[in-house]
Design an enzyme around this catalytic site. Structure first.
Site, PDB file in Angstrom:
ATOM      1  N   TRP A 101       0.829  -1.215   0.000  1.00 56.63           N
ATOM      2  CA  TRP A 101       0.000   0.000   0.000  1.00 56.63           C
ATOM      3  C   TRP A 101       0.856   1.254   0.000  1.00 56.63           C
ATOM      4  O   TRP A 101       0.549   2.222  -0.695  1.00 56.63           O
ATOM      5  CB  TRP A 101      -0.996  -0.020   1.154  1.00 56.63           C
ATOM      6  CG  TRP A 101      -2.012  -1.116   0.989  1.00 56.63           C
ATOM      7  CD1 TRP A 101      -2.206  -2.188   1.809  1.00 56.63           C
ATOM      8  CD2 TRP A 101      -2.958  -1.271  -0.077  1.00 56.63           C
ATOM      9  NE1 TRP A 101      -3.209  -2.986   1.325  1.00 56.63           N
ATOM     10  CE2 TRP A 101      -3.686  -2.450   0.168  1.00 56.63           C
ATOM     11  CE3 TRP A 101      -3.267  -0.525  -1.223  1.00 56.63           C
ATOM     12  CZ2 TRP A 101      -4.705  -2.908  -0.680  1.00 56.63           C
ATOM     13  CZ3 TRP A 101      -4.277  -0.980  -2.076  1.00 56.63           C
ATOM     14  CH2 TRP A 101      -4.984  -2.152  -1.790  1.00 56.63           C
ATOM     15  N   ASP A 171      -1.579   6.509   6.366  1.00 55.78           N
ATOM     16  CA  ASP A 171      -2.687   5.675   5.898  1.00 55.78           C
ATOM     17  C   ASP A 171      -2.984   4.672   7.007  1.00 55.78           C
ATOM     18  O   ASP A 171      -2.164   3.803   7.292  1.00 55.78           O
ATOM     19  CB  ASP A 171      -2.256   4.961   4.605  1.00 55.78           C
ATOM     20  CG  ASP A 171      -3.287   3.943   4.110  1.00 55.78           C
ATOM     21  OD1 ASP A 171      -4.342   3.780   4.744  1.00 55.78           O
ATOM     22  OD2 ASP A 171      -3.011   3.304   3.066  1.00 55.78           O
ATOM     23  N   LYS A 195     -12.254  -1.620   6.046  1.00 55.06           N
ATOM     24  CA  LYS A 195     -11.441  -2.574   6.783  1.00 55.06           C
ATOM     25  C   LYS A 195     -11.950  -2.690   8.221  1.00 55.06           C
ATOM     26  O   LYS A 195     -12.262  -3.765   8.688  1.00 55.06           O
ATOM     27  CB  LYS A 195      -9.963  -2.154   6.778  1.00 55.06           C
ATOM     28  CG  LYS A 195      -9.385  -1.871   5.394  1.00 55.06           C
ATOM     29  CD  LYS A 195      -9.179  -3.140   4.578  1.00 55.06           C
ATOM     30  CE  LYS A 195      -9.037  -2.875   3.092  1.00 55.06           C
ATOM     31  NZ  LYS A 195      -7.865  -2.149   2.673  1.00 55.06           N
TER      32      LYS A 195
HETATM   33  C1  PLP Z   1      -7.305  -1.602   1.405  1.00 52.04           C
HETATM   34  C2  PLP Z   1      -6.261  -0.588   1.624  1.00 52.04           C
HETATM   35  C3  PLP Z   1      -6.110   0.520   0.774  1.00 52.04           C
HETATM   36  C4  PLP Z   1      -6.932   0.702  -0.472  1.00 52.04           C
HETATM   37  O1  PLP Z   1      -8.214   0.999  -0.166  1.00 52.04           O
HETATM   38  P1  PLP Z   1      -9.342   1.153  -1.318  1.00 52.04           P
HETATM   39  O2  PLP Z   1     -10.454   1.757  -0.514  1.00 52.04           O
HETATM   40  O3  PLP Z   1      -9.622  -0.198  -1.848  1.00 52.04           O
HETATM   41  O4  PLP Z   1      -8.823   2.090  -2.339  1.00 52.04           O
HETATM   42  C5  PLP Z   1      -5.152   1.453   1.084  1.00 52.04           C
HETATM   43  N1  PLP Z   1      -4.368   1.313   2.156  1.00 52.04           N
HETATM   44  C6  PLP Z   1      -4.469   0.252   2.981  1.00 52.04           C
HETATM   45  C7  PLP Z   1      -3.568   0.156   4.159  1.00 52.04           C
HETATM   46  C8  PLP Z   1      -5.425  -0.725   2.750  1.00 52.04           C
HETATM   47  O5  PLP Z   1      -5.527  -1.776   3.579  1.00 52.04           O
END
Ligand code: PLP
Length: 366
Positions: A101, A171, A195
């Site tokens: 990511w 993030d 998540k």
């Molecule tokens: C799933 C995830 C993303 C991407 O998220 P989307 O909403 O599918 O664009 C980005 N960063 C992390 C840490 C993730 O687990």
């Protein structure tokens, strides 16, 4: 059919009580005679929903007043672009690449400006987080970027890099609201909801207000400017109303678990149960470095692809769903987000022990 234990990395398990409440309110939201899905986002009923969600989130995380809370669309992946488009102002930014990511975020930022690598753990197939004490942050950088919990590799920062006056962007998609956090240490925090905090469709960004450009950025699409969403109170255009509504219910559920402290204690107990089982096993091994283990995503392998496949299939048949690992790590991954009850982790651990008895390491050639 009853509910299964769902170890999916995302979209992922939600608290059962939240789903029940949403189901009860599906046809008639509190006397409105319609579902939240059918409601104008300008209605007083929806206005109350989004305002209460923001207030509860501020309360849970202790968000200082000089931070904006934005409910956005486009997923975490759109933030990979919005962060550099808004925060990289002709200068450069430093990225720590500790998994898929953060690597994607770095690659996206390079499209828009001078993104540089500050730390990198690709040499160990991202099984660890680069040592934050060794990171030499350039004080002229526009920001430092990290992915705090790498969902695929199951690693988590247990200390933050010291960035001085350089804003830290994080993030937190896969560890959002899993434990207490000091928001004031960050310039910008964001996470996709699907998540750990709600359904897919909404991404929450918490931005220190001095980082939000006050002028219109002419080369940046209106929808990709934080200012647009600040000025519009997250309602410049139609927001993901239903997803925000469910997130609001999850925030209340987390409060009832004792807030982020209570949530952390529950998450630590669940993770310890699973990591202890891995450490004691002669068949299963965790793939992340112990010091950097995530509380949320637990990748593990047997070292034998056929045996992994057998385990995944048998677990599935036993109601332990989505334990297949990401293809870049292989093996298994159990995502044990906030809403996964400890009974689910116990069921997985019991199943692993039973599987090990039936498939002892000594019966197989190495
Ligand atoms: C799933 C995830 C993303 C991407 O998220 P989307 O909403 O599918 O664009 C980005 N960063 C992390 C840490 C993730 O687990």
């Amino acid at each position: 059919m009853g509910r299964v234990y769902n170890f999916s990395a995302g979209p992922a398990v939600l608290p059962e009580s939240v789903l029940r409440e949403a189901a009860e309110e599906m046809l008639d939201y509190r006397g409105c005679g319609m579902s939240v899905m059918e409601m104008s986002h300008r209605s007083s009923a929806f206005k109350a929903i989004i305002e209460e969600a923001e207030a509860d989130l501020r309360d849970l995380m202790g968000i200082p007043d000089n931070y904006e809370v934005l409910f956005l669309q486009g997923g975490g992946s759109t933030q990979f672009a919005m962060v550099p488009l808004n925060l990289m102002r002709g200068g450069f930014a430093e990225y720590v690449v500790s998994g898929s990511w953060s690597k994607k975020a770095y690659q996206e930022a390079k499209r828009f400006g001078d993104a540089r690598i500050l730390g990198d753990s690709s040499d160990g197939n991202f099984s660890y987080v680069p040592n934050v004490a060794e990171l030499r942050v350039n004080p002229n950088a526009d920001y430092v970027y990290i992915c705090e919990n790498e969902t695929i590799y199951g690693t988590k920062y247990h200390a933050l890099p010291e960035t001085g006056d350089v804003p830290l962007v994080s993030d937190v998609s896969s560890c959002f609201l899993s434990e207490p956090i000091d928001v004031a240490k960050y310039g910008l925090i964001y996470g996709g909801a699907q998540k750990n905090v709600g359904p897919a469709g909404v991404t929450i960004a918490i931005v220190r207000d001095d980082l939000i450009p006050t002028d219109d950025l002419h080369s940046v699409p209106t929808m990709l400017q934080y200012k647009t969403h600040v000025d519009g109170g997250s309602m410049y255009n139609t927001p993901p109303c239903y997803a925000i509504y469910v997130c609001g219910k999850v925030f209340k559920w987390i409060k009832a678990q004792g807030g982020l402290e209570g949530m952390r204690d529950i998450n630590v107990a669940k993770a310890q149960l699973l990591y202890n089982a891995l450490d004691e096993s002669n068949v299963f091994h965790g793939t992340a470095r112990k010091e950097d283990r995530s509380l949320m995503n637990v990748p593990f392998v047997t070292g034998n692809a056929e045996l992994d496949a057998k385990f995944i299939a048998e677990a599935d048949a036993a109601g332990l769903k989505n334990v297949k690992g990401h293809r870049s790590v292989g093996g298994m991954r159990a995502s044990i987000y906030n809403a996964m009850p400890i009974e689910g982790v116990q069921a997985l651990v019991d199943f692993m022990r039973d599987f090990e008895l039936r498939n002892p390491a000594s019966s197989r050639s190495i």
